[in-house]
Each structure stands twice: as C-alpha cells, then as structure tokens.
Scaffold this motif. Structure first.
Motif, mmCIF file in Angstrom:
data_model
loop_
_atom_site.group_PDB
_atom_site.id
_atom_site.type_symbol
_atom_site.label_atom_id
_atom_site.label_comp_id
_atom_site.label_asym_id
_atom_site.label_seq_id
_atom_site.Cartn_x
_atom_site.Cartn_y
_atom_site.Cartn_z
ATOM 1 N N ASN A 183 -1.479 -44.505 32.691
ATOM 2 C CA ASN A 183 -2.213 -43.680 31.457
ATOM 3 C C ASN A 183 -1.919 -43.793 29.976
ATOM 4 O O ASN A 183 -0.448 -44.134 30.061
ATOM 5 C CB ASN A 183 -3.274 -41.992 32.231
ATOM 6 C CG ASN A 183 -1.877 -41.824 32.199
ATOM 7 O OD1 ASN A 183 -0.932 -41.185 32.274
ATOM 8 N ND2 ASN A 183 -1.876 -40.022 30.941
ATOM 9 N N LEU A 184 -2.872 -43.376 28.761
ATOM 10 C CA LEU A 184 -2.512 -43.368 27.949
ATOM 11 C C LEU A 184 -1.253 -42.235 27.208
ATOM 12 O O LEU A 184 -1.318 -42.044 26.393
ATOM 13 C CB LEU A 184 -3.686 -43.239 26.649
ATOM 14 C CG LEU A 184 -4.341 -44.843 27.397
ATOM 15 C CD1 LEU A 184 -5.712 -45.432 25.962
ATOM 16 C CD2 LEU A 184 -3.531 -46.467 26.502
ATOM 17 N N ASP A 185 -1.941 -40.817 28.193
ATOM 18 C CA ASP A 185 -1.469 -39.791 27.299
ATOM 19 C C ASP A 185 -0.172 -39.051 27.020
ATOM 20 O O ASP A 185 -0.036 -39.105 29.000
ATOM 21 C CB ASP A 185 -2.666 -38.534 28.052
ATOM 22 C CG ASP A 185 -2.366 -37.542 27.025
ATOM 23 O OD1 ASP A 185 -2.084 -37.484 25.773
ATOM 24 O OD2 ASP A 185 -2.879 -36.349 27.668
ATOM 25 N N THR A 216 -5.508 -37.164 31.995
ATOM 26 C CA THR A 216 -4.717 -37.194 30.633
ATOM 27 C C THR A 216 -3.830 -36.244 31.246
ATOM 28 O O THR A 216 -3.150 -35.717 32.696
ATOM 29 C CB THR A 216 -5.693 -36.387 29.629
ATOM 30 O OG1 THR A 216 -5.660 -34.655 30.277
ATOM 31 C CG2 THR A 216 -6.731 -36.586 29.564
ATOM 32 N N LEU A 217 -2.634 -35.782 30.389
ATOM 33 C CA LEU A 217 -1.333 -34.881 30.614
ATOM 34 C C LEU A 217 -1.919 -33.799 31.424
ATOM 35 O O LEU A 217 -1.076 -33.356 32.228
ATOM 36 C CB LEU A 217 -0.095 -35.305 29.195
ATOM 37 C CG LEU A 217 0.656 -33.898 29.645
ATOM 38 C CD1 LEU A 217 1.915 -34.704 30.858
ATOM 39 C CD2 LEU A 217 1.304 -34.040 28.382
ATOM 40 N N ASP A 262 7.202 -35.443 19.423
ATOM 41 C CA ASP A 262 6.349 -35.954 20.080
ATOM 42 C C ASP A 262 7.237 -37.251 20.847
ATOM 43 O O ASP A 262 8.104 -37.746 20.376
ATOM 44 C CB ASP A 262 4.850 -36.964 19.820
ATOM 45 C CG ASP A 262 4.997 -34.992 19.094
ATOM 46 O OD1 ASP A 262 4.507 -33.828 19.743
ATOM 47 O OD2 ASP A 262 3.365 -35.672 18.223
ATOM 48 N N GLY A 289 1.283 -36.851 25.923
ATOM 49 C CA GLY A 289 1.504 -35.498 25.616
ATOM 50 C C GLY A 289 1.369 -35.573 23.999
ATOM 51 O O GLY A 289 1.628 -36.672 22.894
ATOM 52 N N SER A 290 0.922 -33.974 23.333
ATOM 53 C CA SER A 290 1.183 -34.138 21.918
ATOM 54 C C SER A 290 2.673 -33.224 21.767
ATOM 55 O O SER A 290 3.234 -32.167 21.770
ATOM 56 C CB SER A 290 0.405 -33.181 21.485
ATOM 57 O OG SER A 290 -0.237 -31.932 21.599
ATOM 58 N N ASN A 312 6.356 -40.526 21.521
ATOM 59 C CA ASN A 312 5.954 -41.645 21.278
ATOM 60 C C ASN A 312 6.460 -41.439 19.991
ATOM 61 O O ASN A 312 7.375 -43.026 19.349
ATOM 62 C CB ASN A 312 4.859 -42.205 20.506
ATOM 63 C CG ASN A 312 3.726 -42.500 21.642
ATOM 64 O OD1 ASN A 312 4.174 -42.686 22.745
ATOM 65 N ND2 ASN A 312 2.272 -41.998 21.670
ATOM 66 N N ASP A 342 3.281 -29.875 23.983
ATOM 67 C CA ASP A 342 3.237 -30.187 25.482
ATOM 68 C C ASP A 342 4.798 -30.089 25.304
ATOM 69 O O ASP A 342 4.875 -30.574 26.023
ATOM 70 C CB ASP A 342 2.554 -32.043 25.785
ATOM 71 C CG ASP A 342 1.404 -31.301 25.540
ATOM 72 O OD1 ASP A 342 1.143 -30.552 26.067
ATOM 73 O OD2 ASP A 342 0.901 -32.412 25.360
#
Length: 289
Positions: free
Chosen positions: A201-203, A70-71, A129, A205-206, A131, A209
C-alpha cells in the motif's frame, strides 16, 4: 505470566517471514502471533501476469486487493489482534522495517494493550514524516535504483506499489541482495525473495502518525539495531533512537544490536530469539499515578 509476542512484518512481506523466528521462540518456551496486515499473506494479489512466462503489460495494469488500504486500516487491524492477545496476559509488540509505522500508530492509539514495543531496524517517525527522512544525510548511502528498476506499473494509476520480485535480471538481483541480504547466501536471498508479495500500500502516514509522548511514550521500548543494514542504515536507526529518547527522556529506548543485514536476522533467527527471550523477563509499564 509469559507474554505473547505479536510480530508485525515490513513492506512487501507477510507473516510467513516470521516462521523461523516463531520456531525459535517456541523452542525457548514463548508464544507468538505473526500478523498479516490487510492485503498481505493470503489476502495478497498474485495476478496471473506475475506467473511465468510473465506478462509485463498485464502486471502493470492488473488491479490489486491492497489498493486503498491506509495506515489507519493497518493500525485498526493490529489493534484488534492486540486486544485478543492482551486477554491472555502481557503483550510484547515487535515490528520490523515499515511495520514500525503501523506499530507506532497502534501504540499512539492504544498504549494500554502493549507492555513493551520492540523495533527491529524499523521506522518510528518522531521529528519527520517517513518519506521526509529519505532526504536526510543518514539516508544518503541508500541506493533505491534496484527497487525502482523492478517497479511494475505507475503507482498513481494502480493505487499501490507493485514490484516484480520474480525478475531474472542478474544485475538487479545482485543489487537487491546487496541492499537487503548481503550477509546471506544467494540461495537464502532467492528463497526470501520468493516469500515476498508484489503489492504494497502507498500510505506511510503523515505528521499525525508520528510517535506521541503522552501515549506511545509511556510504553517501555526497545530498539534492536541491525549493524549491517544498508537499506535502513545504522545512522538512521540511531537517529530514530535519539529522537525517541528526546521525546520521552524519562523512558529511553533499551538498545540492543545484532550483526545482521535487513533480512538475515529472520533467516538465522536464533540470536534475535535469545534477545527477545531476555526482553520477556524485563518489567512492564508502571501503573499510572
């Protein structure tokens, strides 16, 4: 006292990407540490299915060590390195591309460990975010079809992103070069491509973050724009700078610009090294009132 440069790589990359830059920094009298985030470098997975002759089915299903990273894991790893580097004096944290997300998370948590943070065409989310920026007008020129065409396996099933950088499809290779290394030779591009690892990795953040004014915002910061970057366009880089400046108007970015695509500055690092050497002479953070 001379600072230590701590260098954080982007997606699918690793510490190897920084070897030419570290050589230039060393010749200018500066010490540096290139980080491998968890699941990168010698911790990466290179499945036998990735070797020639490739096994597409195996490549699409083989497990990878970066699954579940994860992040928060990345930030904790980076903070550990920053703590060790800080024992030897000032620290300048540099992040490229996706590495900016990890650098921002670390700066949010431990601003006391960083004397200057430097983003090189890197993500520093403020208003959105990561994305969500892809749906913004500044990213309208980015063509992700080349990367999507070499995606190996279902990310939801694998628990990671896997890309087949060893494709021999000439059209795909041309599209990837145009996106990331248009100003380099074909030989430079292929050499760089072979330093990449297939898994990420997929993360990313949100909202928790994003850059925080109270912590991240008190660190002196520099943004090095890459003028010829088509994967993280100049318009988006400038938007991130504006958002950061609006968040901390009393501590705006020191902005520099290099004529480079997303990757060329790493293969031809002398101009970047000179900029970083100059940053090493700038004052660090003021003591808290």
């Amino acid at each position: 006292m001379q600072p230590t440069f701590v260098l954080v790589h982007g997606a699918f990359a690793n510490s190897f990407s920084f070897a030419p830059l570290q050589a230039e920094l060393g010749l200018l009298g500066h010490r540096s540490v290139a980080v491998d985030l968890p699941g990168h470098g010698f911790q990466a997975t290179f499945t036998r299915a990735y070797q020639a002759p490739q096994d597409p089915g195996g490549l699409a299903t083989a497990p990878g060590s970066i699954k579940g990273v994860t992040l928060a894991d990345n930030a904790a790893h980076l903070i550990g390195i920053l703590e060790r580097a800080k024992r030897n004096g000032p620290v300048i944290l540099l992040a490229h591309s996706r590495g900016g997300v990890t650098a921002t998370a670390a700066a949010n948590a431990r601003p006391d460990l960083i004397d200057r943070i430097v983003y090189v065409s890197a993500w520093c989310p403020v208003d959105l975010d990561v994305n969500d920026y892809y749906a913004q007008p500044e990213m309208a020129t980015v063509d992700l079809t080349a990367l999507a065409s070499v995606l190996a396996g279902n990310p939801a099933e694998l628990g990671l992103l896997r890309v087949n950088f060893r494709t021999a499809n000439p059209e795909v290779l041309a599209a990837l070069k145009a996106a990331f290394f248009a100003d380099g030779t074909d030989e430079q591009f292929l050499t760089f491509l072979n330093t990449f690892q297939p898994d990420e990795n997929l993360d990313v953040g949100s909202s928790a973050d994003r850059a925080e004014a109270a912590t991240w915002g008190r660190i002196p910061k520099t943004y090095i724009r890459l003028a010829d970057d088509t994967s993280l366009p100049l318009a988006l880089q400038d938007r991130l700078i504006r958002e950061g400046d609006a968040l901390t108007p009393d501590n705006p970015y020191d902005v520099r610009t290099l004529a480079s695509s997303h990757l060329k500055w790493l293969a031809d690092p002398a101009p970047a090294a000179r900029v970083l050497a100059d940053l090493a002479t700038l004052p660090g953070p003021s003591a808290p009132a």
